[in-house]
Design an enzyme around this catalytic site. Structure first.
Site, PDB file in Angstrom:
ATOM      1  N   CYS A 154     -50.777   8.344  33.114  1.00 49.30           N
ATOM      2  CA  CYS A 154     -52.070   8.170  33.775  1.00 49.30           C
ATOM      3  C   CYS A 154     -51.854   7.799  35.239  1.00 49.30           C
ATOM      4  CB  CYS A 154     -52.851   7.068  33.080  1.00 49.30           C
ATOM      5  SG  CYS A 154     -52.939   7.319  31.312  1.00 49.30           S
ATOM      6  N   ARG A 202     -49.703  14.171  38.105  1.00 48.21           N
ATOM      7  CA  ARG A 202     -49.209  13.460  36.916  1.00 48.21           C
ATOM      8  C   ARG A 202     -49.842  14.004  35.650  1.00 48.21           C
ATOM      9  NH1 ARG A 202     -47.195   8.261  38.747  1.00 48.21           N
ATOM     10  NH2 ARG A 202     -47.618   7.282  36.751  1.00 48.21           N
ATOM     11  N   TRP A 231     -54.175  10.488  30.736  1.00 50.94           N
ATOM     12  CA  TRP A 231     -53.421  11.469  29.952  1.00 50.94           C
ATOM     13  C   TRP A 231     -53.408  10.906  28.543  1.00 50.94           C
ATOM     14  CZ3 TRP A 231     -50.889  16.082  31.148  1.00 50.94           C
ATOM     15  CH2 TRP A 231     -50.061  16.580  30.164  1.00 50.94           C
ATOM     16  N   ASN A 271     -52.560   1.867  32.596  1.00 49.30           N
ATOM     17  CA  ASN A 271     -51.569   2.903  32.320  1.00 49.30           C
ATOM     18  C   ASN A 271     -50.499   2.254  31.467  1.00 49.30           C
ATOM     19  OD1 ASN A 271     -49.951   5.135  32.315  1.00 49.30           O
ATOM     20  ND2 ASN A 271     -49.206   4.884  34.414  1.00 49.30           N
ATOM     21  N   GLY A 272     -50.062   2.937  30.389  1.00 42.65           N
ATOM     22  CA  GLY A 272     -49.039   2.383  29.506  1.00 42.65           C
ATOM     23  C   GLY A 272     -49.560   2.368  28.078  1.00 42.65           C
ATOM     24  N   GLU A 332     -30.041  25.082  23.641  1.00 43.88           N
ATOM     25  CA  GLU A 332     -30.926  24.554  24.691  1.00 43.88           C
ATOM     26  C   GLU A 332     -30.208  24.513  26.037  1.00 43.88           C
ATOM     27  OE1 GLU A 332     -33.906  24.226  25.025  1.00 43.88           O
ATOM     28  OE2 GLU A 332     -34.145  22.890  26.733  1.00 43.88           O
ATOM     29  N   LYS A 352     -31.521  26.512  29.347  1.00 44.90           N
ATOM     30  CA  LYS A 352     -31.752  25.857  30.651  1.00 44.90           C
ATOM     31  C   LYS A 352     -31.022  26.628  31.745  1.00 44.90           C
ATOM     32  CE  LYS A 352     -34.451  24.099  30.003  1.00 44.90           C
ATOM     33  NZ  LYS A 352     -35.047  24.122  28.764  1.00 44.90           N
ATOM     34  N   GLU A 358     -32.507  30.120  32.441  1.00 42.43           N
ATOM     35  CA  GLU A 358     -33.838  30.076  33.046  1.00 42.43           C
ATOM     36  C   GLU A 358     -33.797  29.862  34.538  1.00 42.43           C
ATOM     37  OE1 GLU A 358     -37.370  28.243  30.840  1.00 42.43           O
ATOM     38  OE2 GLU A 358     -35.699  26.947  30.351  1.00 42.43           O
ATOM     39  N   HIS A 384     -15.716  34.968  14.770  1.00 45.12           N
ATOM     40  CA  HIS A 384     -16.271  36.154  14.077  1.00 45.12           C
ATOM     41  C   HIS A 384     -16.786  37.180  15.072  1.00 45.12           C
ATOM     42  CE1 HIS A 384     -15.876  34.168  10.220  1.00 45.12           C
ATOM     43  NE2 HIS A 384     -16.348  33.075  10.794  1.00 45.12           N
ATOM     44  N   LYS A 417     -45.066  28.550  32.900  1.00 47.17           N
ATOM     45  CA  LYS A 417     -44.890  27.269  32.210  1.00 47.17           C
ATOM     46  C   LYS A 417     -45.444  27.352  30.798  1.00 47.17           C
ATOM     47  CE  LYS A 417     -43.714  23.089  31.502  1.00 47.17           C
ATOM     48  NZ  LYS A 417     -42.285  22.845  31.188  1.00 47.17           N
TER      49      LYS A 417
HETATM   50  C1  AGP Z   1     -38.369  26.120  28.116  1.00 49.44           C
HETATM   51  O1  AGP Z   1     -37.608  25.632  29.207  1.00 49.44           O
HETATM   52  C2  AGP Z   1     -39.234  27.288  28.520  1.00 49.44           C
HETATM   53  N1  AGP Z   1     -40.110  26.929  29.551  1.00 49.44           N
HETATM   54  C3  AGP Z   1     -39.887  27.983  27.325  1.00 49.44           C
HETATM   55  O2  AGP Z   1     -38.861  28.413  26.472  1.00 49.44           O
HETATM   56  C4  AGP Z   1     -40.857  27.106  26.495  1.00 49.44           C
HETATM   57  O3  AGP Z   1     -40.133  26.130  25.792  1.00 49.44           O
HETATM   58  C5  AGP Z   1     -41.568  28.015  25.482  1.00 49.44           C
HETATM   59  O4  AGP Z   1     -42.319  28.962  26.199  1.00 49.44           O
HETATM   60  C6  AGP Z   1     -42.478  27.239  24.528  1.00 49.44           C
HETATM   61  O5  AGP Z   1     -43.489  26.599  25.265  1.00 49.44           O
HETATM   62  P1  AGP Z   1     -44.353  25.434  24.534  1.00 49.44           P
HETATM   63  O6  AGP Z   1     -43.392  24.355  24.176  1.00 49.44           O
HETATM   64  O7  AGP Z   1     -45.360  25.011  25.560  1.00 49.44           O
HETATM   65  O8  AGP Z   1     -44.970  26.049  23.321  1.00 49.44           O
END
Ligand code: AGP
Length: 603
Positions: free
Chosen positions: A2, A27, A75, A99-100, A479, A483, A486, A502, A598
């Site tokens: 928040c 935020r 939030w 906030n918190g 993951e 990262k 991406e 394999h 995003k």
């Molecule tokens: C992750 O770094 C990416 N931005 C992407 O894989 C993301 O995790 C995926 O699109 C799922 O999004 P969500 O968690 O908002 O559902």
């Protein structure tokens, strides 16, 4: 998280508050509100959605005299985003913004209700204003009443309170959530939960410390700590708003990696008690009739689900499977009603995940969302929701959302284990102790960041990366590879270490970079021999481990090796920073990488 603002002075109070809230929009929020006290009259305005809705509500309101005001962008962590749950919260003659998370709000609320107090909202915050007014009626001294109120609260808070009982003052308290107070050259007072709201207004500020509280008035700032008056350590306020929004970091992604310690504290708050895991959001029979868990998500959220599927089976002894939502939608899946369908999503709007959820609902399954955005489509559709409380995540490459998703599901695996009695008290205590150390574990030390920045120069070319790991470090390898892909645009794969022989080991040569996750507590000897096989074929190896490994070309020694999940979270931070620093060296847009959005709200 928040946003909080406050002001005392003669200027246009409403405009100053709304402008301040606008500087805190980054935020993330789902509702906003202000309360203004001028000439003994308090006015309050609240609106859900964006600030423009609040501006519309207040367009005919203005102040003309000395006064004071507080404002808030919310939030949601407790209670849906509604006007009733929006701050400021009203008692009879006082308003509060916060906030918190107040950990002991439920017991305080019960006591207040027993004494006849009527609550309007579902929030933890509302207990603060009612508790203050109860104390004031007993003590008849606003400062003493505020001090007693703050002493009673447990958890994290940044509080501003105004009251007709003391119409010249703003009361404040800070513990665990950020709060800054400052003044301009003419003595007007400003508050903000981030200095972004004060830049261009206050000329000198105090970054309040945990345990600080007090009041401000036209006579200045009166600061206390442990009932003792405390000196004012004022600093000049300089800088630009955007860097303030990034807390001085270069990118939002970097800020969000560094924020993981704080937000994981929020994720845990009120859910991890001394001897048990508690979820207010789940009723006692939540798990009745469930014999299987199916997790469904995309991207990073899929990776967190895959990691935690190991925990559901290991801790809760419940069969668990994980599906990629875009595949699940079209495979004509067989679903049974004894399955708990868990969807994971940072945004709560991912089209594939949302459609998979609809399929599960249609098949009559009980559904649970692990999500970061309350009131999102996925939250609204799910039977149950556990919010991750990561605050807004602006970097397209998800970091703190992943961390808080794993944390929520780790706690959920233990919650189910408690319910099914598949975990001993001792084992549960060990897990609780480990959980409580994670916010410290993910704190980024300068020396570590510098080391990763230095070694990243050696990983800017080559014909690709293999991130390898075993057990729940295989999803972490996925993951780490995601990262890197991406934000660096270099090719990277996450792979089960045992699978390299394999086929993929045919790729091994000095131009193949292997990032090896080698935890001490999870099959170390197995992963060690897998990495030795790659080293023998001249692959360039970056080993990440608490144990020295002299066959590595680069080695990052981890510090927290007392629990598998401590190793998991620490290696998570290292792979996040590695991707960031490689991307920086390649000159890419870390926060807005090419071709990505995003939230993928289309198929
Ligand atoms: C992750 O770094 C990416 N931005 C992407 O894989 C993301 O995790 C995926 O699109 C799922 O999004 P969500 O968690 O908002 O559902």
């Amino acid at each position: 998280m928040c946003g909080i603002v406050g002001y005392i002075g003669k200027d246009a109070i409403k405009d100053i508050l709304v402008d301040g809230l606008r500087e805190l929009e980054y935020r993330g929020y789902d509702s906003a509100g202000i309360a203004i006290l001028e000439e003994d009259e308090i006015q309050s305005f609240k609106a859900i959605g964006k600030l423009k809705n609040l501006e519309e509500k207040t367009k005919d309101f203005s102040t003309h005299h000395f006064g004071l005001g507080i404002g808030h962008t919310r939030w949601a962590t407790h209670g849906k985003p509604t006007e009733l749950n929006a701050h400021p919260h009203l008692g009879e003659f006082s308003y509060v913004v916060h906030n918190g998370i107040i950990e002991n709000y439920q017991e305080l609320k019960k006591e207040l209700q027993a004494s006849g107090v009527h609550f309007l909202s579902q929030t933890d915050t509302e207990v603060i204003v009612h508790l203050f007014e109860k104390n004031y009626k007993e003590i008849n001294d606003p400062m003493a009443a505020f001090e007693k109120t703050v002493e009673t609260l447990e958890g994290a808070y940044a509080i501003l309170l105004i009251t007709k009982a003391d119409p010249q003052k703003i009361y404040f308290a800070k513990n665990g959530s950020p709060m800054i107070v400052g003044n301009d050259a003419k003595g007007d007072i400003y508050f903000g939960s981030s200095d972004a709201a004060l830049i261009g207004k206050a000329t000198e500020v105090i970054y309040l410390a945990d345990g600080d509280y007090g009041y401000t008035s036209a006579d200045g700032i009166f600061l206390y700590h442990d009932k003792e008056k405390k000196g004012l350590n004022k600093k000049p306020l300089i800088g630009d708003k955007v860097s303030a929004q990034k807390n001085g970091h270069r990118f939002f992604m970097e800020k969000e990696i560094y924020e993981q310690s704080e937000v994981l504290g929020d994720t845990i708050m009120g859910r991890v008690l001394d001897d048990q895991i508690k979820f207010d959001e789940l009723d006692a029979n939540f798990f009745d009739g469930i014999s299987e868990i199916k997790i469904c998500a995309c991207g990073t959220s899929y990776n967190s689900g895959l990691a935690c599927s190991y925990l559901f089976e290991r801790q809760a002894k419940i069969k668990s499977s994980v599906e990629i939502a875009s595949e699940f939608r079209y495979k004509e899946p067989l679903m049974s009603k004894d399955t708990l369908f868990v969807v994971i999503s940072q945004s709560g709007e991912t089209a594939d995940t949302l459609e998979a959820l609809k399929m599960a609902k249609k098949a009559g399954l009980k559904t649970l969302a692990i999500c970061n955005v309350d009131n999102s489509s996925i939250v609204r559709l799910s039977d149950y929701t556990l919010l991750t409380r990561a605050g807004i995540e602006k970097g397209v490459a998800s970091t703190k959302a992943f961390a808080t998703q794993v944390m929520v599901m780790w706690m959920l695996s233990l919650y189910i284990a408690q319910h099914k009695k598949t975990i001993s008290e001792k084992a549960l205590q060990d897990e609780i102790d480990a959980i409580r150390h994670i916010p410290t574990t993910v704190m980024v030390e300068d020396a570590l960041h510098e080391k990763i920045k230095r070694l990243s120069k050696r990983y800017l070319h080559g014909h690709g990366f293999f991130f390898i790991g075993r057990d729940l470090f295989f999803p972490l390898a996925l993951e780490g590879a995601l990262k890197l892909k991406e934000i660096s645009y270099l090719h990277a794969e996450g792979y089960p270490a045992g699978e390299m022989k394999h086929g993929p080991i045919a790729l091994a040569d000095s131009e193949l970079f292997t990032i090896a996750l080698m935890p001490k507590n999870v099959h170390y000897d197995k992963i060690k021999s897998n990495v030795e096989e790659l080293s023998a074929r001249d692959s360039t190896i970056l080993a990440i481990s608490p144990l020295a490994f002299d066959l590595a070309d680069d080695f990052i020694k981890t510090q927290h090796d007392n629990h598998p999940m401590s190793e998991f979270f620490e290696m998570m931070v290292i792979t996040q920073i590695l991707a960031l620093e490689i991307s920086v060296r390649l000159g890419n847009d870390v926060d807005m990488p090419r071709n990505l959005a995003k939230s993928v709200t289309v198929e």
